[in-house]
Design a protein around this motif. Structure first.
Motif, mmCIF file in Angstrom:
data_model
loop_
_atom_site.group_PDB
_atom_site.id
_atom_site.type_symbol
_atom_site.label_atom_id
_atom_site.label_comp_id
_atom_site.label_asym_id
_atom_site.label_seq_id
_atom_site.Cartn_x
_atom_site.Cartn_y
_atom_site.Cartn_z
ATOM 1 N N VAL A 72 4.320 14.087 -4.367
ATOM 2 C CA VAL A 72 5.385 14.463 -5.297
ATOM 3 C C VAL A 72 5.171 13.763 -6.640
ATOM 4 C CG1 VAL A 72 7.856 14.187 -5.778
ATOM 5 C CG2 VAL A 72 7.105 15.064 -3.561
ATOM 6 N N VAL A 73 4.882 12.484 -6.595
ATOM 7 C CA VAL A 73 4.674 11.711 -7.827
ATOM 8 C C VAL A 73 3.487 12.268 -8.610
ATOM 9 C CG1 VAL A 73 4.020 9.445 -8.740
ATOM 10 C CG2 VAL A 73 5.755 9.617 -6.940
ATOM 11 N N GLY A 85 11.581 13.677 -3.954
ATOM 12 C CA GLY A 85 11.008 12.336 -4.025
ATOM 13 C C GLY A 85 12.032 11.248 -3.763
ATOM 14 N N VAL A 86 13.238 11.436 -4.285
ATOM 15 C CA VAL A 86 14.302 10.450 -4.062
ATOM 16 C C VAL A 86 14.647 10.383 -2.575
ATOM 17 C CG1 VAL A 86 16.749 9.947 -4.478
ATOM 18 C CG2 VAL A 86 15.253 10.567 -6.380
ATOM 19 N N LYS A 87 14.737 11.545 -1.918
ATOM 20 C CA LYS A 87 15.037 11.570 -0.482
ATOM 21 C C LYS A 87 13.929 10.881 0.317
ATOM 22 C CE LYS A 87 17.811 15.762 -0.585
ATOM 23 N NZ LYS A 87 17.898 17.174 -0.186
ATOM 24 N N LEU A 88 12.678 11.166 -0.035
ATOM 25 C CA LEU A 88 11.553 10.532 0.660
ATOM 26 C C LEU A 88 11.549 9.028 0.429
ATOM 27 C CD1 LEU A 88 8.796 13.181 -0.127
ATOM 28 C CD2 LEU A 88 9.618 12.566 2.158
ATOM 29 N N SER A 89 11.819 8.615 -0.794
ATOM 30 C CA SER A 89 11.864 7.191 -1.122
ATOM 31 C C SER A 89 12.957 6.481 -0.331
ATOM 32 C CB SER A 89 12.102 7.021 -2.628
ATOM 33 O OG SER A 89 12.235 5.669 -2.954
ATOM 34 N N ASP A 90 14.131 7.096 -0.247
ATOM 35 C CA ASP A 90 15.233 6.507 0.517
ATOM 36 C C ASP A 90 14.873 6.386 1.998
ATOM 37 O OD1 ASP A 90 16.778 6.262 -1.760
ATOM 38 O OD2 ASP A 90 17.979 8.056 -1.356
ATOM 39 N N ALA A 91 14.239 7.427 2.544
ATOM 40 C CA ALA A 91 13.851 7.402 3.955
ATOM 41 C C ALA A 91 12.830 6.296 4.222
ATOM 42 C CB ALA A 91 13.288 8.758 4.376
ATOM 43 N N CYS A 92 11.861 6.148 3.323
ATOM 44 C CA CYS A 92 10.865 5.081 3.472
ATOM 45 C C CYS A 92 11.519 3.708 3.382
ATOM 46 C CB CYS A 92 9.781 5.215 2.399
ATOM 47 S SG CYS A 92 8.645 6.598 2.653
ATOM 48 N N LYS A 93 12.455 3.571 2.455
ATOM 49 C CA LYS A 93 13.146 2.286 2.286
ATOM 50 C C LYS A 93 13.910 1.913 3.557
ATOM 51 C CE LYS A 93 16.529 -0.084 -0.560
ATOM 52 N NZ LYS A 93 17.488 0.005 -1.650
ATOM 53 N N LYS A 94 14.575 2.890 4.184
ATOM 54 C CA LYS A 94 15.322 2.609 5.421
ATOM 55 C C LYS A 94 14.384 2.161 6.528
ATOM 56 C CE LYS A 94 19.263 5.593 4.612
ATOM 57 N NZ LYS A 94 20.019 6.780 5.036
ATOM 58 N N MET A 151 5.453 4.741 13.617
ATOM 59 C CA MET A 151 5.112 4.383 12.251
ATOM 60 C C MET A 151 4.405 5.523 11.541
ATOM 61 S SD MET A 151 5.678 1.995 10.192
ATOM 62 C CE MET A 151 5.434 0.288 9.967
ATOM 63 N N ALA A 152 3.869 6.471 12.306
ATOM 64 C CA ALA A 152 3.180 7.603 11.692
ATOM 65 C C ALA A 152 4.135 8.385 10.799
ATOM 66 C CB ALA A 152 2.584 8.506 12.759
ATOM 67 N N ASP A 153 5.398 8.449 11.200
ATOM 68 C CA ASP A 153 6.389 9.155 10.400
ATOM 69 C C ASP A 153 6.514 8.518 9.015
ATOM 70 O OD1 ASP A 153 8.335 11.214 10.124
ATOM 71 O OD2 ASP A 153 9.913 9.729 10.402
ATOM 72 N N PHE A 154 6.493 7.194 8.960
ATOM 73 C CA PHE A 154 6.578 6.488 7.681
ATOM 74 C C PHE A 154 5.386 6.850 6.797
ATOM 75 C CE2 PHE A 154 5.285 2.911 5.025
ATOM 76 C CZ PHE A 154 6.410 2.765 4.235
ATOM 77 N N GLU A 155 4.201 6.829 7.371
ATOM 78 C CA GLU A 155 3.002 7.143 6.593
ATOM 79 C C GLU A 155 3.037 8.578 6.079
ATOM 80 O OE1 GLU A 155 2.820 5.298 9.350
ATOM 81 O OE2 GLU A 155 1.881 3.451 8.658
ATOM 82 N N GLN A 156 3.557 9.503 6.889
ATOM 83 C CA GLN A 156 3.675 10.893 6.454
ATOM 84 C C GLN A 156 4.638 11.014 5.278
ATOM 85 O OE1 GLN A 156 4.867 12.713 10.132
ATOM 86 N NE2 GLN A 156 2.759 13.129 10.768
ATOM 87 N N LYS A 157 5.751 10.320 5.361
ATOM 88 C CA LYS A 157 6.730 10.348 4.271
ATOM 89 C C LYS A 157 6.146 9.720 3.010
ATOM 90 C CE LYS A 157 10.726 10.231 7.293
ATOM 91 N NZ LYS A 157 11.730 9.380 7.909
ATOM 92 N N LEU A 158 5.424 8.619 3.184
ATOM 93 C CA LEU A 158 4.826 7.956 2.029
ATOM 94 C C LEU A 158 3.766 8.838 1.374
ATOM 95 C CD1 LEU A 158 4.841 5.404 0.344
ATOM 96 C CD2 LEU A 158 3.148 4.430 1.896
ATOM 97 N N THR A 159 2.961 9.512 2.171
ATOM 98 C CA THR A 159 1.950 10.433 1.648
ATOM 99 C C THR A 159 2.619 11.588 0.905
ATOM 100 O OG1 THR A 159 0.392 9.864 3.397
ATOM 101 C CG2 THR A 159 0.039 11.955 2.273
ATOM 102 N N ALA A 160 3.696 12.114 1.465
ATOM 103 C CA ALA A 160 4.430 13.200 0.804
ATOM 104 C C ALA A 160 5.024 12.711 -0.515
ATOM 105 C CB ALA A 160 5.523 13.725 1.717
ATOM 106 N N LEU A 161 5.540 11.491 -0.531
ATOM 107 C CA LEU A 161 6.091 10.918 -1.757
ATOM 108 C C LEU A 161 5.010 10.755 -2.821
ATOM 109 C CD1 LEU A 161 8.409 9.681 -3.357
ATOM 110 C CD2 LEU A 161 7.968 7.507 -2.178
ATOM 111 N N GLU A 162 3.847 10.292 -2.419
ATOM 112 C CA GLU A 162 2.734 10.149 -3.364
ATOM 113 C C GLU A 162 2.338 11.503 -3.946
ATOM 114 O OE1 GLU A 162 -0.103 8.184 -0.862
ATOM 115 O OE2 GLU A 162 0.660 6.192 -1.359
#
Length: 77
Positions: free
Chosen positions: A14-15, A35-44, A1-12
């Motif tokens: 970017v925003v 940001g779109v790539k990070l958002s898609d990865a988080c959604k998956k 789950m750490a990977d998800f948090e890293q992606k979410l932090t990176a997305l934040e």
């Protein structure tokens, strides 16, 4: 789950950069694409977690986590 948090932090991050509005058009477009790539990865990842939860709920008292094969899931995105 750490990977998800890293992606979410990176997305934040970017925003936040995009919201500042001090980037060139090229930089803004590049960041938007990231940001779109990070958002898609988080959604998956969220969809996969939701699938696991559904399996747990459906099994009732025999709660056993099962990895589900999410359609369209790609490695190393």
């Amino acid at each position: 789950m750490a990977d998800f948090e890293q992606k979410l932090t990176a997305l934040e991050a970017v925003v936040e950069k995009l919201e500042r509005g001090d980037l060139s058009l090229d930089d803004s477009v590049r960041l938007f694409e990231e940001g779109v790539k990070l958002s898609d990865a988080c959604k998956k990842e969220l969809e996969a977690a939701e699938g696991k939860i559904q399996v747990l709920v459906e099994r009732g008292s025999r709660m056993v986590a099962t990895d589900l094969d999410v359609a369209g899931e790609e490695d190393d995105e």
